[in-house]
Design an enzyme around this catalytic site. Structure first.
Site, short mmCIF file in Angstrom:
data_model
loop_
_atom_site.label_atom_id
_atom_site.label_comp_id
_atom_site.label_asym_id
_atom_site.label_seq_id
_atom_site.Cartn_x
_atom_site.Cartn_y
_atom_site.Cartn_z
N HIS A 17 0.88 -1.20 -0.16
CA HIS A 17 -0.18 -0.17 -0.09
C HIS A 17 1.03 1.43 0.04
O HIS A 17 0.53 2.05 -0.71
CB HIS A 17 -0.87 -0.24 1.46
CG HIS A 17 -1.88 -1.35 1.46
ND1 HIS A 17 -2.10 -1.91 2.44
CD2 HIS A 17 -2.73 -1.42 0.38
CE1 HIS A 17 -3.12 -2.66 2.24
NE2 HIS A 17 -3.60 -2.45 1.10
N LYS A 41 -18.45 -5.71 7.95
CA LYS A 41 -17.32 -6.52 8.31
C LYS A 41 -16.77 -6.43 9.64
O LYS A 41 -17.05 -5.40 10.07
CB LYS A 41 -16.06 -6.13 7.04
CG LYS A 41 -16.45 -7.13 5.87
CD LYS A 41 -15.03 -6.99 4.85
CE LYS A 41 -15.59 -7.51 3.31
NZ LYS A 41 -14.44 -7.40 2.64
N ARG A 90 -2.17 -6.03 -8.59
CA ARG A 90 -1.19 -6.80 -8.47
C ARG A 90 -0.78 -7.92 -9.32
O ARG A 90 0.24 -8.25 -9.36
CB ARG A 90 -1.25 -7.50 -6.72
CG ARG A 90 -0.98 -6.72 -5.68
CD ARG A 90 -1.45 -7.34 -4.44
NE ARG A 90 -2.57 -7.84 -4.67
CZ ARG A 90 -3.59 -8.05 -3.56
NH1 ARG A 90 -3.27 -8.20 -2.37
NH2 ARG A 90 -4.82 -8.32 -3.77
N SER A 128 -3.01 -7.53 2.83
CA SER A 128 -3.20 -7.41 4.47
C SER A 128 -3.29 -8.86 4.81
O SER A 128 -3.48 -9.05 6.47
CB SER A 128 -4.23 -6.64 4.73
OG SER A 128 -4.16 -5.36 4.19
#
Ligand code: PNS
Length: 164
Positions: A17, A41, A90, A128
């Site tokens: 990040h 969440k 990514r 993460s």
């Protein structure tokens, strides 16, 4: 003035990040890192903790602000008068979801452009989720996150373990 938004969950912020934040901040006059407060969440870190951690690790970067948001990204971008949304890509596996999200956001806010930065090769595996997984088995996460974040992750995971 060009204002851009780099949105995400950042639970927690990783070197991947940070790489995108540094590079994206060079493309705009101001970069707002938008931290999603998703009430559906249960993240490891509260939105306040994630904002604080991002503030700490970006404090040397000029023109970067950390702001939490709820609801639609397109609404947040409009509220902030941002003209650009930045996302990191990514691998091919990211592409389908990111394309769908970008096209939806473009439908919701036609005047805002979504720009993709390809993640630097050394962080292309990093997420993460991976950081939390490695930390949960007491693995070394020092190569994935700054030391300030490493300490926060470790103490949070220890605390969670104690609560069980
Ligand atoms: O770090 P993440 O979890 O990959 O970030 C995802 C994020 C926060 C960019 C995305 O979930 C988001 O924008 N959520 C806000 C809700 C929204 O606008 N959804 C419609 C776009 S499809």
């Amino acid at each position: 003035m060009l204002r851009a938004i780099y949105p995400g969950s950042f639970d927690p912020v990783t070197y991947g990040h940070l790489d995108i934040i540094k590079r994206a901040s060079g493309l705009a006059d101001e970069l707002i890192v938008g931290v999603l407060n998703n009430k559906a969440k249960t993240p490891l870190f509260s939105v306040e903790e994630r904002v604080k951690m991002l503030e700490e690790v970006t404090k040397e970067l000029p023109g970067v602000r950390i702001i939490p948001f709820e609801g639609l990204l397109a609404d947040f971008a409009r509220e902030m008068s941002a003209k650009m949304i930045v996302r990191g890509l990514r691998a091919v596996t990211d592409f389908e979801y990111e394309l769908q999200m970008a096209q939806t956001n473009h439908k919701l806010a036609e005047d805002i452009e979504i720009v993709f930065l390809t993640t630097s090769l050394q962080y292309s595996y990093l997420s993460s989720t991976i950081v939390k997984e490695v930390a949960s088995f007491e693995g070394d996460i020092s190569q994935f996150v700054p030391s300030y974040i490493e300490e926060k992750v470790q103490s949070k995971i220890i605390k969670k373990g104690e609560c069980k």
